[in-house]
Every structure is written in structure tokens, then in C-alpha cells.
Design a protein around this motif. Structure first.
Motif, short mmCIF file in Angstrom:
data_model
loop_
_atom_site.label_atom_id
_atom_site.label_comp_id
_atom_site.label_asym_id
_atom_site.label_seq_id
_atom_site.Cartn_x
_atom_site.Cartn_y
_atom_site.Cartn_z
N LEU A 89 -8.74 7.73 -4.17
CA LEU A 89 -8.95 8.03 -2.78
C LEU A 89 -8.81 6.87 -1.89
O LEU A 89 -8.37 6.80 -0.74
CB LEU A 89 -10.21 8.78 -2.35
CG LEU A 89 -10.48 9.94 -3.11
CD1 LEU A 89 -11.64 10.85 -3.10
CD2 LEU A 89 -9.40 10.96 -2.29
N TYR A 90 -9.28 5.66 -2.62
CA TYR A 90 -9.37 4.29 -1.57
C TYR A 90 -7.87 3.83 -1.20
O TYR A 90 -7.70 3.76 -0.19
CB TYR A 90 -10.16 3.21 -2.46
CG TYR A 90 -9.99 1.98 -1.66
CD1 TYR A 90 -10.97 1.78 -0.56
CD2 TYR A 90 -9.19 1.01 -1.76
CE1 TYR A 90 -10.61 0.56 0.28
CE2 TYR A 90 -9.00 -0.30 -1.29
CZ TYR A 90 -9.72 -0.39 0.03
OH TYR A 90 -9.79 -1.70 0.56
N VAL A 91 -6.98 3.99 -1.99
CA VAL A 91 -5.74 3.79 -1.86
C VAL A 91 -4.91 4.67 -0.94
O VAL A 91 -4.29 4.42 0.06
CB VAL A 91 -4.79 3.31 -2.99
CG1 VAL A 91 -5.17 2.14 -3.71
CG2 VAL A 91 -4.53 4.59 -3.89
N ARG B 162 -4.18 5.73 -9.74
CA ARG B 162 -4.02 5.06 -8.54
C ARG B 162 -2.68 4.66 -7.88
O ARG B 162 -2.53 4.61 -7.03
CB ARG B 162 -5.15 3.74 -8.48
CG ARG B 162 -5.20 3.24 -7.37
CD ARG B 162 -5.94 1.74 -7.52
NE ARG B 162 -5.14 0.86 -8.13
CZ ARG B 162 -5.67 -0.09 -9.00
NH1 ARG B 162 -6.66 -0.33 -9.24
NH2 ARG B 162 -4.76 -0.95 -9.68
N GLU C 73 -12.92 7.85 -6.59
CA GLU C 73 -12.93 7.09 -5.32
C GLU C 73 -11.74 6.03 -5.43
O GLU C 73 -11.51 5.59 -4.39
CB GLU C 73 -14.08 6.50 -5.02
CG GLU C 73 -15.27 7.62 -4.87
CD GLU C 73 -16.77 7.27 -5.02
OE1 GLU C 73 -17.72 7.79 -4.19
OE2 GLU C 73 -16.87 6.06 -5.40
N ASN D 20 -9.15 -3.89 -13.14
CA ASN D 20 -7.83 -3.26 -12.58
C ASN D 20 -8.44 -2.15 -11.58
O ASN D 20 -7.47 -1.65 -10.62
CB ASN D 20 -7.07 -2.47 -13.82
CG ASN D 20 -5.79 -2.25 -13.40
OD1 ASN D 20 -5.45 -2.29 -12.20
ND2 ASN D 20 -5.01 -1.47 -14.34
N LEU D 21 -9.68 -1.77 -11.74
CA LEU D 21 -10.24 -0.96 -10.89
C LEU D 21 -11.54 -1.49 -9.87
O LEU D 21 -12.12 -2.51 -10.50
CB LEU D 21 -10.95 0.10 -11.83
CG LEU D 21 -9.84 1.02 -12.63
CD1 LEU D 21 -10.61 1.95 -13.27
CD2 LEU D 21 -8.84 1.90 -11.80
N ALA E 228 0.86 -1.16 -0.04
CA ALA E 228 0.04 -0.01 0.03
C ALA E 228 0.80 1.10 0.06
O ALA E 228 0.56 2.24 -0.61
CB ALA E 228 -0.82 -0.14 1.30
N PHE F 256 0.48 -0.37 -8.38
CA PHE F 256 0.22 -1.55 -9.37
C PHE F 256 -0.56 -0.81 -10.55
O PHE F 256 -1.66 -0.46 -10.23
CB PHE F 256 -0.22 -2.80 -8.75
CG PHE F 256 0.32 -3.36 -7.64
CD1 PHE F 256 1.63 -4.40 -7.99
CD2 PHE F 256 0.38 -3.10 -6.30
CE1 PHE F 256 2.07 -5.09 -7.36
CE2 PHE F 256 1.27 -3.91 -5.49
CZ PHE F 256 2.18 -4.95 -5.92
#
Lengths: 261, 362
Positions: free
Chosen positions: A136-138, A185, A133, A124-125, A113, A118
Motif C-alpha cells: 500500500l505504501y508504494v 510491491r 502495508e 528489501n521491505l 514510483a 524494484f
């Protein structure tokens, strides 16, 4: 495109004039990524399969290299070990000052993380998160403050030409747009290493070129280290160096411009 | 950003259908639980609700209050046993009567106010205080009249869960009861009581006092109230049958709910694998799945409760059925807990995800 070659051609190799991977690694002890004698064996006895055989390689900070090989050559296994997704049977992988191969499962999760970005082939999403989002998630995984994360996500989406699509779900994006979101990401947490797995597999040639070119530009602009797994010779021209892998062995290191000639 | 809640918000149809499916299962469990508990209550509620610690039957009664016949003097004999604090006779029989103008069968109970054996399950009004009054568990209202033979008794109280033999049940004073029995059986030399209700003195052991009553009073057997309820003929079989029915429905419901979430998880394995690869912890994903299970089961339980209330309004079972908050809360809590346990199937799949599967996956 070979802007920053780390290794010069110094020795004979089976099919050309590149340096041996071992020589490459040993001559760059200060490289960001150091892979030494990594071996991955599945099964045992009669069913033993050597997926990666004593692979040694080094990649400097700021380099964008290709790991080229046909299907089943071991490139996926090697990149998985480098990214902390898979454990090696033996050998070591160091990224900066961290030895990845010695980490626990929990530490590897945090390591991925925080320090690795990656970009995968497809799927992939996260399908139920919008483009923004997904970024933002990572950021949330490494506890980035919300406002800072949002600002960085929007900045990345802007650079990737996707700010107008920030609120769209992956199913509302084209294949190329999805890969661009995945690049965003991958860069979101400012990782040391960006690992890219066949980014053009689901794209047509033109779109594939655009994506890889963008990938190179973003990695170079941020001084990141990138490794792209591919079997597509046309894409290696965007990389600084090429590691070739065949039957689990890193057999060749070559400047991209000499491949295909 | 809550992954679980965002997903549910974005996939309203999928989670809506899942909630409806779970709600139907919970509804089935709630309805069966409520109906079975109502039926058992209508069979034994009268005895269960008596204000007494023990009951004395005649030895020839085969543990059945309806078959027990005791001479009125037995009450005094029981009261005289050391350790007995108070004793009072109870009479019961089945007869025809008119309740609020509707003719039908009635289970009549005679008791002495403020003495052992009075009913306790009063839901409205008060217990009868004289021979002209009655309290009823049945389809009646306070102020209505129960007509038994030549007697017209005014309903002054309503009871809930106090029926016997699944019949409307009327509680009257012992003199009113005796008059009703005498009218139907004019040749009786005396009106027997069916049982003697007794309480034990402070500090005395109920089992020991019951044993003393059984040995020192001729031709009687004393029971604790729980023993007396459990001894009602057929009640064990009925309770067990309903227990099996409700239990099986519960198990099937829980397994199906568990499978629902497992299917949902399997459908999302690619996404979970991706999330694991990019650095999500197994624990974080397990928490997301757990939250979704809790939200779905709680919403489904609310819907199921409304459906159950609606169904109980709409169906006529012939017995008084009402939602018992304790039963409903317990059932919903059990469904939630076992759904979470069933959710472990999903969590096990998540924990076993190999994040390297994200590489090379198309």
C-alpha cells in the motif's frame, strides 16, 4: 524458456555464437527499453574507473532477461542507470517514450514510483510495515485511491500465496516470503519495467528457484518487461535472453539454454 | 498511511524510551529555568512589582534601596519637580517578625495606598488600607497575623513574586512601617524613607524628568524602575550566572536531542535508502522525521511539565516557586524549535541518500 526471443544469433562473439549487444539494440528501435552507448565513469585522471563502457541493449515489452556477470562487472551500475537510480556519464536510456537519462532528480523519483518496480537482494521491505502495508505504501506514492490500492494489494498477495501473511511484519516472514512480498510491491503500481537485483542471494537454491519462477510467471502474466541481475547461472534458465557483462562491457547476448554448455 | 506514525506505533519501546530521555532533558531545562527565575524574582520581585515609573535614592546609596536614606521632606521636593505627576515615600528594612506564628526574618515595606510605590503582585485578597493590615508574600494565609514588635497586623492580601532579598516580605502602610522602625530604633529623630516613588505627567519623558529630579533636588539620584531593578547589587552577576547555567543546559539538551534523532536516522539508513529507491521523495521522508520530532518533543514536554510540577511540590527551596505559564510555554516552544533545527542533521542525511545504494546492498 526462451519464449519470446527478440534477437536471433547473428554474429560472432568472443566466446560463443550470440549477436552483439549493439546489433541487438539497433535492430529493435521500437523496444520498450533502449540503452544506447551508456557509459559510467567514476573519478578522473589516474583514479578514473570505467564501471560501464558504452553499453547498448534493447529489451522488448513482455521480455524477461538476465544481466549476468561476476561481482564488480558493472551489472549493478548498469541496472541502477536503467532504473533511474544513477545518472550515466554519457549515453541514453529510454523506457517507452521517456528518456530517463535526461530527467531531473525530482522527476526520476516520480518516474521510479510510477514506472519501475524494484526487487532488491535483501533489506528489501520496510521493516515496520506489514506485508500489505509495504504494498500500500508504494500505491500511496502515486496517489492510488485507498480502496483500489487495498483491493489490488490483496489480489497480488493472494496470487503470491501470501494473503494469510498480509498482516505480518517482514521479521515474521521467511526469506522466500519476503521476496514474494517484494515482487508484489514491484508489481503494485503496474510498472512498465521490473528490475530485479540478485533475488536469490539470501535464499537457498530451492527457494531461489521458486522465487525466480514466480517472478517470471508474474512478469509474463502481466506482460511486463523484467531485467534480473544475477551471477547465478542456474537462474538464467527462467529468462528469455541473457546479457553478459564483464569489466563494464556488455560482451555477450545468448539464449539461456546455451549457457553453461 | 503515515509512515512516521505507523513506525512510532510499531516501535513503542524505542520511541517510548526516546520520549522519556527527551522528557528528562526538558524537565531539567524547565526546572532550572523555573528555579532561577524564582530566585531572581525573590531577590528583585519587590522592586519590579512596585506601581511606579521611577525611584529616587539618596546619592550616597550606591544604587541600593536598602542603603538609601531620605528625609520625609524629599517626597514633597520630588513632587514639586516639573513633569512629576505624583510622588510617595517607600520605606524598607529587614527585621525579625512572626508570620502566622512562625518566627523568622522579614523584609518590611511601607507604602502609601493608591499612591506611587504600592505593590502590584496581588494574588489573593487586597492591599492593606489601614495601619492594622498587611499584605504578605510568604508562607501565610489571609486572616493570619504578622507580629512586628508590639504591632499585630492582620494579613488581608497575599502577593506572589513580590519578595526582596529572598525573604518573606510584608507590605504595610507607611504609618505602620514607621511605628515598626521607631520601636526598633527609638532614638531616631525621624523615620527616613528609603526611596521616593514617582510617576511622570502625561506626555513627559521619564528620562528627562528623572534627570530633572536628580539635578533639582539635593543629594538624590532618580532612576527609571528598570534601572533601579538592574542596579540592585549583585543582581547582574546572579542573572548572568543563571543565564549561563540555563543556556548551557538548554544547548546541551538540544544537541543531545538532535543526536538522538540523528542516531535514529542513521539506524534507519537502509530503510530510507530503500524508500528513496522505490520512489519516496526526500521531502516526504524529511516530513516524516520532522513529524516524529514534533510528536516526541511535545509528548516529552508534557511529561517534563508533570515532572516539574511534581518536583516543585516535593522540594523545599525556601523561596516561593511557581510555574510561570509564559516561561514554560516559551521554554517548550524554544526546545521544539531548536529540536527541529537539530533535526536538520537527520534531514541532511536523508537528502544526501544515494538511492542507487539500494542495488547490490545486502
Amino acid at each position: 524458456m526462451n519464449e519470446d526471443p527478440v534477437v536471433q544469433a547473428t554474429g560472432a562473439v568472443p566466446d560463443g555464437t550470440g549477436p552483439s549487444p549493439a546489433a541487438d539494440a539497433l535492430s529493435h528501435a521500437g523496444a520498450l527499453l533502449q540503452v544506447r552507448d551508456v557509459r559510467k565513469v567514476y573519478g578522473e585522471g589516474h583514479t578514473e574507473v570505467v564501471a560501464v563502457s558504452d553499453a547498448t541493449m534493447a529489451v522488448d515489452e513482455g521480455e524477461f532477461v538476465a544481466l549476468l556477470g561476476p561481482s564488480g562487472s558493472g551489472k549493478t551500475t548498469l541496472i541502477s542507470i536503467i532504473g533511474g537510480l544513477l545518472s550515466a556519464t554519457s549515453g541514453t536510456v529510454r523506457i517507452g517514450d521517456v528518456e530517463v537519462t535526461g530527467m531531473s532528480r525530482r522527476d526520476l523519483t516520480r518516474f521510479r514510483a510510477e514506472r519501475v518496480g524494484f526487487v532488491f537482494q535483501s533489506a528489501n521491505l520496510v521493516p515496520f510495515l506489514t506485508a500489505r502495508e509495504n504494498l500500500l505504501y508504494v500505491a500511496g506514492l502515486v496517489k492510488t485511491p485507498r480502496a483500489a490500492a487495498k483491493s489490488r494489494a490483496d489480489q497480488l498477495l493472494e496470487e503470491l500465496g501470501l494473503i494469510g501473511r498480509a498482516g505480518n511484519l517482514p521479521e515474521q516472514l521467511s526469506g522466500g516470503e519476503r521476496q514474494r512480498v517484494a515482487i508484489g510491491r514491484a508489481l503494485m503500481n503496474d510498472p512498465d519495467l521490473v528490475l530485479v537485483d540478485e533475488p536469490t542471494a539470501a535464499l537457498d537454491t530451492a527457494m531461489g528457484r521458486q522465487v525466480v519462477e514466480l517472478l517470471r510467471r508474474e512478469i509474463k502474466a502481466r506482460g511486463k518487461t523484467g531485467i534480473m541481475v544475477t551471477h547465478d547461472l542456474r537462474m538464467v534458465e527462467y529468462t528469455d535472453r541473457v546479457f553478459e557483462i564483464l569489466d563494464g562491457e556488455l560482451t555477450h547476448v545468448e539464449e539461456p539454454s546455451t549457457l553453461g554448455h | 498511511m503515515g509512515l512516521a506514525t505507523v513506525e512510532m506505533r510499531r516501535a513503542k519501546l524505542r520511541f517510548g524510551l526516546l520520549t522519556i530521555a527527551v522528557a528528562l532533558l526538558v524537565f531539567l531545562i524547565l526546572l532550572l529555568t523555573t528555579l532561577s527565575s524564582a530566585l531572581i524574582s525573590s531577590l528583585v520581585g519587590a522592586l519590579k512589582g512596585l506601581d511606579t515609573q521611577g525611584l529616587v535614592y539618596s546619592t550616597s546609596s550606591q544604587d541600593n534601596i536598602a542603603a538609601s536614606r531620605l528625609a520625609p521632606e524629599t517626597v514633597a521636593a520630588v513632587a514639586a519637580v516639573p513633569g512629576v505627576a505624583a510622588a510617595s515615600g517607600i520605606g524598607t528594612f529587614t527585621t525579625s517578625a512572626s508570620i502566622s506564628g512562625v518566627e523568622g526574618d522579614l523584609q518590611a515595606f511601607g507604602f502609601t495606598p493608591d499612591a506611587p510605590g504600592a505593590p502590584t503582585a496581588l494574588s489573593a485578597g487586597r492591599l492593606p488600607a489601614n495601619e492594622a493590615e498587611v499584605a504578605v508574600d510568604g508562607d501565610a494565609a489571609i486572616g493570619d497575623v504578622v507580629v512586628i514588635g508590639s504591632q499585630s497586623l492582620e494579613i488581608v492580601g497575599l502577593l506572589r513574586g513580590a519578595q526582596f532579598n529572598a525573604l518573606p516580605t510584608a507590605y504595610m502602610t507607611l504609618p505602620a512601617y514607621e511605628r515598626a522602625v521607631t520601636e526598633i530604633n527609638p532614638g531616631l529623630p525621624f523615620v527616613p524613607v528609603n526611596a521616593v516613588a514617582f510617576t511622570v505627567a502625561e506626555g513627559a519623558s521619564l528620562a528627562e524628568v528623572a534627570g530633572a529630579v536628580s539635578t533639582s533636588v539635593v543629594d538624590v539620584k532618580a532612576y527609571s524602575l528598570d534601572e533601579a531593578v538592574a542596579s540592585i547589587p549583585g543582581i547582574d552577576s546572579i542573572s548572568q550566572s543563571f543565564g549561563i547555567l540555563v543556556g548551557l543546559t538548554f544547548i546541551i539538551g538540544i544537541v543531545v536531542i538532535g543526536f538522538f534523532f540523528l542516531i535514529l536516522t542513521v539506524q534507519k539508513m537502509r530503510t530510507f535508502t530503500l524508500l528513496r529507491a522505490i520512489g519516496s521523495s526526500s521531502g516526504g521522508l524529511a516530513r516524516a522525521v520532522t513529524l516524529q520530532i514534533v510528536v516526541v518533543v511535545v509528548l516529552a514536554s508534557a511529561v517534563a511539565l508533570l515532572l516539574t510540577l511534581g518536583a516543585l511540590q516535593g522540594i523545599n527551596t525556601g523561596i516561593p516557586v511557581s510555574i510561570d505559564p509564559v516561561t514554560v510555554t516559551g521554554t517548550i516552544a524554544a526546545v521544539l524549535i531548536f529540536s527541529l533545527l537539530a533535526g536538520l542533521l537527520s534531514i541532511r542525511r536523508i537528502v544526501r541518500i544515494d538511492p542507487s545504494a539500494a542495488v547490490g546492498s545486502r
